[in-house]
Motif scaffolding. Structure first.
Motif, PDB file in Angstrom:
ATOM      1  N   LEU A 194      -1.564   6.643   0.882  1.00 27.12           N
ATOM      2  CA  LEU A 194      -2.869   6.176   1.340  1.00 27.12           C
ATOM      3  C   LEU A 194      -2.906   6.027   2.855  1.00 27.12           C
ATOM      4  CD1 LEU A 194      -4.030   3.636  -1.382  1.00 27.12           C
ATOM      5  CD2 LEU A 194      -4.346   6.116  -1.240  1.00 27.12           C
TER       6      LEU A 194
ATOM      7  N   VAL B   7      -9.939   4.119  -3.005  1.00 26.19           N
ATOM      8  CA  VAL B   7      -9.545   5.150  -2.032  1.00 26.19           C
ATOM      9  C   VAL B   7      -8.616   6.162  -2.673  1.00 26.19           C
ATOM     10  CG1 VAL B   7      -8.354   5.549   0.155  1.00 26.19           C
ATOM     11  CG2 VAL B   7      -9.895   3.597  -0.077  1.00 26.19           C
ATOM     12  N   ARG B   8      -7.702   5.707  -3.522  1.00 27.45           N
ATOM     13  CA  ARG B   8      -6.777   6.634  -4.171  1.00 27.45           C
ATOM     14  C   ARG B   8      -7.513   7.638  -5.051  1.00 27.45           C
ATOM     15  NH1 ARG B   8      -3.764   3.192  -6.620  1.00 27.45           N
ATOM     16  NH2 ARG B   8      -2.155   2.949  -5.026  1.00 27.45           N
TER      17      ARG B   8
ATOM     18  N   ILE C 297       0.859  -1.184   0.000  1.00 31.20           N
ATOM     19  CA  ILE C 297       0.000   0.000   0.000  1.00 31.20           C
ATOM     20  C   ILE C 297       0.894   1.232   0.000  1.00 31.20           C
ATOM     21  CG2 ILE C 297      -1.715   1.314   1.315  1.00 31.20           C
ATOM     22  CD1 ILE C 297      -2.781  -1.211  -0.025  1.00 31.20           C
TER      23      ILE C 297
ATOM     24  N   PRO D 236      -7.702  -0.307  -2.630  1.00 27.06           N
ATOM     25  CA  PRO D 236      -6.721   0.780  -2.750  1.00 27.06           C
ATOM     26  C   PRO D 236      -6.998   1.730  -3.904  1.00 27.06           C
ATOM     27  CG  PRO D 236      -5.779  -1.307  -3.479  1.00 27.06           C
ATOM     28  CD  PRO D 236      -7.089  -1.630  -2.842  1.00 27.06           C
TER      29      PRO D 236
ATOM     30  N   ILE E  18      -8.604  -0.031   3.239  1.00 28.56           N
ATOM     31  CA  ILE E  18      -7.773   0.486   2.149  1.00 28.56           C
ATOM     32  C   ILE E  18      -7.073  -0.656   1.423  1.00 28.56           C
ATOM     33  CG2 ILE E  18      -5.721   1.865   1.632  1.00 28.56           C
ATOM     34  CD1 ILE E  18      -6.589   3.735   3.932  1.00 28.56           C
TER      35      ILE E  18
ATOM     36  N   ILE F 174      -4.647   8.842   4.282  1.00 30.87           N
ATOM     37  CA  ILE F 174      -6.100   8.836   4.115  1.00 30.87           C
ATOM     38  C   ILE F 174      -6.765   7.941   5.159  1.00 30.87           C
ATOM     39  CG2 ILE F 174      -7.958   8.543   2.419  1.00 30.87           C
ATOM     40  CD1 ILE F 174      -5.955  10.661   1.659  1.00 30.87           C
TER      41      ILE F 174
END
Length: 372
Positions: A148, A317-318, A144, A314, A310, A151
């Motif tokens: 992130l 969320v990105r 990851i 991923p 996440i 976040i």
């Protein structure tokens, strides 16, 4: 960079930043020293920048942050103790509860009467280095990107609202507002196995809501009545009387009225959007439906669960990261947040020491945008 000093950015007055060199801190007992890699900005940061918040200036802002452990203080200086090691990439839980008040004694330090939040009520992440209590740090999983990790804090805010609402698989949930928290709540609810209906006043946000997992979306006219007929048509057979749970994520007073009107009898309404403006609705709605009306603030230690979400999503969320700036362009980042002429989601600030994201690359924000 001198080994004895570091760069820090202080908000010293409304819309005024001061780039200063200050002594580089060391890790105290029970602390790890972080090199700050990324800081994400939210609406609270803009309010602080405009001196329209309870914070006292001057202040080093930054409460959504990720960094790398570069030193361990006394008590955690043995390998593996407290799960930390030099070089670990970590997400930071910025809350510092007192541990003594009534809320803390109930295990609810997220609403501590004397709560301190890094970057809001004491200096935070817009500095090259920051010492943080080891218990507030959570390792970013391999694979990851570090960005992130920054976040994870807003993801945890969405998870707190869902937890407060006791959401369960198979339930129908109405999310009012498709800003970052509403979108992250939509994603988490879909991941949980709920049927999710997301409403907003901006069509582009609803496009994103579908990307984040909304089964249905509702376009709300801010000058007109709530689209009750459209909501009724979107409800599944398992929720004939309305959604069992409504999350209000706009902070608009009229939206809470919509929430208590739309929720099913014996349902739950969670207020996560924040505003100082008063609201009003017929009190008999609460009594006749026997609604649970709940507030939600911060996160009750949910950063690990946020990181797990996440890991599962991923790319989704990105997609929240729509703008990215170096710390030297922080004033431009805040100006971008204030610009109503463009769509702005999460703004990411890359700090000077940030290197690669664990795989030898520096990732840029993907195309796509959303409004705050």
């Amino acid at each position: 960079m001198s080994a004895e000093t570091m760069l820090a950015v202080r908000t010293v007055a409304a819309t005024t930043l001061d780039y200063v060199r200050v002594p580089r801190p060391s890790a105290g007992p029970g602390e790890a020293l972080l090199r700050i890699d990324h800081v994400a900005l939210c609406g609270t940061d803009l309010h602080i920048f405009e001196d329209d918040y309870a914070s006292e200036l001057p202040l080093v802002q930054g409460h959504e942050l990720a960094g790398t452990v570069v030193a361990l203080g006394p008590g955690i200086d043995e390998p593996g103790v407290d799960g930390l090691a030099l070089g670990d990439r970590v997400a930071v839980d910025p809350l510092i509860p007192c541990g003594q008040c009534a809320a803390c004694r109930q295990g609810r330090g997220n609403v501590c009467a004397r709560l301190v939040v890094l970057g809001c009520y004491c200096d935070g992440g817009l500095a090259e280095y920051l010492p943080v209590s080891a218990e507030r740090l959570h390792r970013i999983p391999d694979g990851i990107p570090s960005e992130l990790g920054a976040i994870a804090e807003p993801v945890s805010i969405a998870l707190q609202a869902i937890t407060r609402g006791r959401a369960a698989a198979g339930e129908t949930v109405l999310v009012l507002g498709a800003g970052p928290i509403g979108l992250l709540a939509t994603l988490a609810l879909r991941d949980l196995g709920c049927t999710v209906i997301t409403a907003d006043t901006v069509p582009g946000r609803l496009d994103l809501a579908r990307d984040f997992g909304a089964h249905h979306t509702l376009l709300v006219d801010p000058t007109g009545p709530f689209p009750a007929e459209e909501l009724a048509a979107a409800l599944p057979d398992t929720a004939p009387d309305g959604p069992q749970l409504v999350l209000e994520a706009t902070g608009v007073p009229a939206s809470l009225t919509n929430a208590v009107t739309a929720v099913a009898p014996a349902g739950r309404v969670v207020q996560v959007g924040i505003s100082v403006r008063p609201t009003g609705f017929p009190l008999n709605l609460l009594a006749f439906k026997e609604i649970d009306l709940l507030g939600s603030r911060n996160s009750q230690g949910l950063i690990p669960q946020a990181l797990e979400l996440i890991v599962r999503h991923p790319d989704t969320v990105r997609a929240l990261i729509t703008h990215r700036f170096g710390v030297q362009d922080l004033a431009t980042a805040f100006a971008t947040m204030r610009d109503t002429g463009q769509r702005v989601g999460k703004i990411l600030i890359d700090m000077p020491g940030a290197g690669d994201d664990g795989d030898g690359t520096r990732r840029d924000a993907r195309d796509g945008a959303l409004s705050r």
